[in-house]
Design a protein around this motif. Structure first.
Motif, short mmCIF file in Angstrom:
data_model
loop_
_atom_site.label_atom_id
_atom_site.label_comp_id
_atom_site.label_asym_id
_atom_site.label_seq_id
_atom_site.Cartn_x
_atom_site.Cartn_y
_atom_site.Cartn_z
N TRP A 311 1.00 -1.33 -0.03
CA TRP A 311 0.02 -0.06 0.05
C TRP A 311 1.00 1.09 -0.02
CZ3 TRP A 311 -0.59 4.54 2.76
CH2 TRP A 311 -2.00 4.98 2.65
N LEU A 312 1.82 1.29 0.85
CA LEU A 312 2.80 2.29 1.00
C LEU A 312 3.73 2.86 -0.37
CD1 LEU A 312 4.44 1.66 4.45
CD2 LEU A 312 2.91 3.62 3.80
N ALA A 313 3.71 1.68 -1.30
CA ALA A 313 4.42 1.69 -2.46
C ALA A 313 3.61 2.39 -3.41
CB ALA A 313 4.86 0.30 -3.13
N HIS A 314 2.34 2.48 -3.18
CA HIS A 314 1.35 2.99 -4.36
C HIS A 314 0.54 4.23 -3.70
CE1 HIS A 314 2.35 -1.37 -5.84
NE2 HIS A 314 2.42 -0.24 -6.87
N GLN A 335 14.80 -5.13 7.67
CA GLN A 335 15.20 -6.27 7.12
C GLN A 335 15.99 -6.00 5.78
OE1 GLN A 335 12.65 -9.59 6.69
NE2 GLN A 335 13.59 -10.90 5.33
N ASP A 336 14.92 -5.13 4.93
CA ASP A 336 15.70 -4.87 3.54
C ASP A 336 16.70 -4.06 3.99
OD1 ASP A 336 13.47 -5.84 2.43
OD2 ASP A 336 12.47 -4.06 2.39
N ILE A 337 17.04 -3.00 4.82
CA ILE A 337 18.29 -2.29 4.97
C ILE A 337 19.45 -3.20 5.57
CG2 ILE A 337 19.35 -0.65 6.43
CD1 ILE A 337 16.43 0.84 6.64
N PHE A 338 19.10 -4.10 6.33
CA PHE A 338 20.31 -5.24 6.84
C PHE A 338 20.74 -5.81 5.49
CE2 PHE A 338 21.47 -9.10 8.11
CZ PHE A 338 22.40 -8.84 9.41
N THR A 346 13.60 2.58 -3.92
CA THR A 346 12.66 1.67 -4.85
C THR A 346 11.57 1.13 -4.15
OG1 THR A 346 14.62 1.35 -6.42
CG2 THR A 346 12.91 -0.06 -6.97
N ASP A 347 12.16 0.40 -3.15
CA ASP A 347 11.08 -0.40 -2.37
C ASP A 347 10.25 0.37 -1.46
OD1 ASP A 347 11.70 -2.86 -3.48
OD2 ASP A 347 12.00 -3.91 -1.27
N TRP A 348 10.89 1.68 -1.07
CA TRP A 348 10.21 2.57 -0.17
C TRP A 348 10.03 3.99 -0.63
CZ3 TRP A 348 7.99 -0.06 3.94
CH2 TRP A 348 8.42 -1.42 4.15
#
Length: 594
Positions: A311-314, A335-338, A346-348
Motif C-alpha cells: 500500500w505504501l508503494a502506491h 530487514q531490507d536495510i540489513f 525503490t522499495d520505499w
C-alpha cells in the motif's frame, strides 16, 4: 643535601627541621642574585630564629650552583634550605600539569590541600577555594583538574577495585600467558630496547613510544596466533606501570563499573580480536549456504505488514494512514536495510516525499526511543555553553572570523549553523587512510577544518547553485577514494543571514523548518540506514553520539575533555537557575506580604 627537603639547621653537630612560609621558599628557589637574597633574608631567617626562641646574627647568604642549595652562615651554625617534598609534588600538578600560576598554588596550599587531596576534590570544595567573584578561574580549574584526573592522576589498579568482574593477577599468574615478562619481550626487539633506554634517561615516554609499546605487546600475541584476553590486557597494563612508573594505567586499560573498558591497549587488542573473528566467520560462511546469513537479520512472516508495504508503494495520502502503516512495517524495512538487496528508495518510494524525513524520525524512535529528542531539547543549553568555550579555544584566523559573526543581530538558526561548523575547529579531523590507489597503496591525507565543514554543511547563496556545488564535492570525494555522504544544505547570502535548510540524501532534498531539526534528522538518517559517517567529520558525529544521544561509545581525549567541560558547566548553570528561581519565589512572597 638535596634541594628538595626541609629547612635544616646545623648547630654543634645537631640537626633540627623547620618549615618556613611557602611563599618565601618559592622566592629562595627562584632568585639567584645576591641583592635579592639580602632583601628577604631578614624576614625569613629572623622568622626561623624566632621559632628557635633565640636571636641569631646572620651573615651574608650564598647559593651553591653545583648542589643547588642555599647556605646561610652564622657565627655558630649553618642554615641549609630546600623545599618541602609535598609542596613540590603539588607545585608540579598545579603549575606544571595544569599550567596555573603561583597565586593559584598559594590558594590551594592555604586550604591545606596536597597531591592526594587533588584526586578527591568535588564541586563544593572548589566553591570554597574559589569564591563567586572568581567563577571564571573556578571553571578553568575544574576543567583542567578533570583532564589531569582522566589522563595523569595516579589511580588504583582496576584489578583491585573490580575483583567481582574479572580475575586478579594473582589468580592467573600461574597460567602460561601470565608468565610472559614485558621487559623480556621488549628487550627482544630493537624498538623495545629503545623504549627502555629512553625512559631510563628521561624518566618519561613520548606518544610514539607508547604506540610502539602497545604494538609490540599485541604483535607478540599475534605471532603466536593468539588473541589477548581481558586478563592479559590487565596483566600487561600492570607490568607497564611497574616498568615505567611515570605512565598512567588508565591510558592502557581503564576498567569502568557497568561499562566497557577503555584504553589504548584495550582498544588495540579488541580491534585485532575483531579482525581475527571476522576472518574466521568468513571461512565458515564459505562452507555454509547463503541462507544462513539471513538468519541473523530481523525477519517476519506477517502478511499484514507485507500488504501495508505494498500500500505504501502506491499511496502517499492520507498522511495519517501513511504514518500508521509506516509504523506497522518497521520490521520488514529493517530487514531490507540489513540485507541491502534493493535500493531503499525503490522499495520505499515514500522516502522521496517532501515529508520523508519525518518517516526517518519514526524509524529512529523505534531503535532509540529514550534519546530520540535529546539533541533538540538540549541544544539551547549547549549553545549557551559552547560559545564561551570556542572563544577561548579557537586559534585559527578563518574560524575566529566566523565566530565573530555571532552577535545579537544574528538569528538562532544562523548561530546554530555557525556553531556546528566551528565544532570542527575544536574537534579537528585526524589523518585518514582510505581506499587503494592504482599503485596498490593506501591513500593517506590530512583533511583540513574546511574539508570537514564542507562534508557537514554545504552553503549556497541560491538554491540553483546547489547541484553544481554538490557535484564538485562528489568529484573531490572520488579523488580521495571516499564517498560523499548525506549532508545539510543551507541557503542564504551569508552564513549569518540564512533563509532555508535542507538535508541532501542520495539526490533527494528534504526541506526542514530549522537548522537544529536538520542536524537531528541528519544524525538519525545515518543510524536508520546504517551509513558510515563522513570520515572527515567523524569526531563531530562521535561527539553527538556521546553528548546528546548518550550512546555508549569510546571517544578520544580531546572529545572527552570537551564533554567534561560541558557537563560541569551545565551543573553550574542548573544550580544558578535553581538559586534564581528560589530568589524569585522569595521576592514574590515579600511583595505579596508587603
Amino acid at each position: 643535601m638535596s634541594s628538595r627537603g626541609h629547612l635544616v639547621l646545623f648547630r654543634h653537630g645537631c640537626a633540627a627541621s623547620y618549615i618556613i612560609p611557602i611563599l618565601m621558599y618559592k622566592r629562595i628557589c627562584t632568585w639567584r642574585k645576591l641583592c635579592e637574597f639580602l632583601i628577604i633574608q631578614n624576614f625569613i631567617f629572623r622568622n626561623c630564629a624566632n621559632q628557635m626562641g633565640e636571636q641569631i646574627d646572620f651573615l651574608m647568604p650564598h647559593f651553591d650552583q653545583e648542589s643547588d642549595v642555599l647556605f646561610v652562615e652564622t657565627p655558630e651554625e649553618i642554615l641549609v634550605y630546600s623545599p618541602n617534598k609535598e609542596v613540590e609534588a603539588l607545585r608540579e600538578i598545579i603549575c606544571g600539569r595544569m599550567q596555573f600560576d603561583e597565586r593559584v598554588l598559594q590558594r590551594v596550599l592555604d586550604c591545606g590541600l596536597d597531591a592526594e587531596s587533588m584526586c578527591l576534590l568535588n564541586d563544593a570544595d572548589l566553591a570554597d577555594i574559589f569564591p563567586k567573584t572568581e567563577i571564571g578561574l573556578r571553571i578553568k580549574f575544574r576543567e583542567r583538574l578533570s583532564h589531569w584526573r582522566q589522563n595523569e592522576a595516579p589511580t588504583l589498579s582496576p584489578l583491585s577495585s573490580n575483583r567481582s568482574e574479572m580475575t586478579s593477577f594473582e589468580d592467573f599468574k600461574n597460567s602460561e600467558i601470565a608468565q610472559n615478562n614485558l621487559e623480556e619481550i621488549l628487550n627482544a626487539s630493537p624498538k623495545g630496547k629503545n623504549i627502555i633506554n629512553y625512559h631510563k634517561e628521561n624518566f618519561f615516554l613520548l606518544d610514539s613510544h607508547r604506540e610502539a609499546l602497545i604494538g609490540i605487546i599485541v604483535n607478540y600475541f599475534t605471532e603466536k596466533n593468539e588473541c589477548m584476553a581481558m586478563k592479559d590486557i590487565a596483566n600487561f597494563s600492570e607490568q607497564i606501570i611497574t616498568l615505567f612508573p611515570s605512565e598512567n594505567m588508565r591510558y592502557y586499560c581503564n576498567r569502568r563499573e557497568g561499562k566497557n573498558p577503555t584504553g589504548k591497549l584495550y582498544d588495540k587488542a579488541t580491534n585485532v580480536r575483531r579482525k581475527h573473528n571476522k576472518k574466521r566467520e568468513h571461512i565458515l560462511l564459505d562452507d555454509t549456504d547463503l541462507s544462513s546469513r539471513k538468519d541473523s537479520a530481523p525477519c517476519t512472516s506477517d502478511q499484514n505488514a507485507v500488504a501495508d508495504k505494498l500500500w505504501l508503494a502506491h499511496n502517499m495520502e492520507p498522511w495519517s494512514e501513511v504514518v500508521k502503516k509506516w509504523n506497522a512495517t518497521i520490521e520488514i524495512r529493517q530487514q531490507d536495510i540489513f540485507n541491502r538487496k534493493v535500493n531503499i528508495f525503490t522499495d520505499w518510494p515514500l522516502l522521496k516525499n517532501s515529508l520523508g524525513y519525518t518517516l526517518i524520525a519514526i524509524d529512529f524512535i523505534a531503535k532509540y526511543k529514550d534519546s530520540a529528542n535529546n539533541l533538540i531539547n538540549e541544544w539551547p543549553d549547549f549553545r549557551r555553553l559552547i560559545i564561551p568555550y570556542m572563544r577561548d579555544k579557537i586559534k585559527d584566523n578563518a574560524s575566529n572570523n566566523m565566530l565573530l559573526m555571532i552577535d545579537e543581530n544574528v538569528d538562532s538558526d544562523s548561530t546554530d549553523c555557525i556553531i556546528t561548523l566551528l565544532m570542527h575547529s575544536i574537534l579537528k579531523p585526524p589523518l585518514i587512510s582510505t581506499g587503494n590507489t592504482p599503485n596498490s597503496k593506501r591513500f593517506k591525507w590530512k583533511p583540513s577544518i574546511c574539508d570537514a565543514q564542507n562534508v557537514t554543511v554545504l552553503h549556497c547563496e541560491y538554491i540553483n547553485d546547489y547541484q553544481r556545488r554538490y557535484d564538485e564535492l562528489k568529484s573531490k570525494a572520488m579523488e580521495k577514494c571516499t564517498t560523499l555522504q548525506p549532508l545539510i544544505l543551507v541557503i542564504g547570502e551569508e552564513l549569518k543571514s540564512l533563509e532555508s535548510y535542507y538535508i541532501v540524501f542520495d539526490g533527494v532534498l528534504y526541506k526542514v523548518p530549522t537548522f537544529v531539526r536538520a542536524l537531528a534528522i541528519l544524525f538519525k538518517l545515518f543510524h536508520v540506514f546504517n551509513l558510515k559517517y563522513p570520515i572527515e567529520a567523524k569526531f563531530l558525529y562521535d561527539f553527538m553520539e556521546k553528548y546528546f544521544f548518550k550512546f555508549d561509545c569510546s571517544v578520544n581525549s580531546n572529545l572527552l575533555l570537551l564533554i567534561n567541560y560541558l557537563e560541569n558547566a551545565k551543573k553550574c548553570l542548573t544550580k544558578s537557575a535553581k538559586c534564581l528561581s528560589a530568589l524569585l519565589v522569595i521576592l514574590v512572597d515579600i511583595i505579596q506580604n508587603y
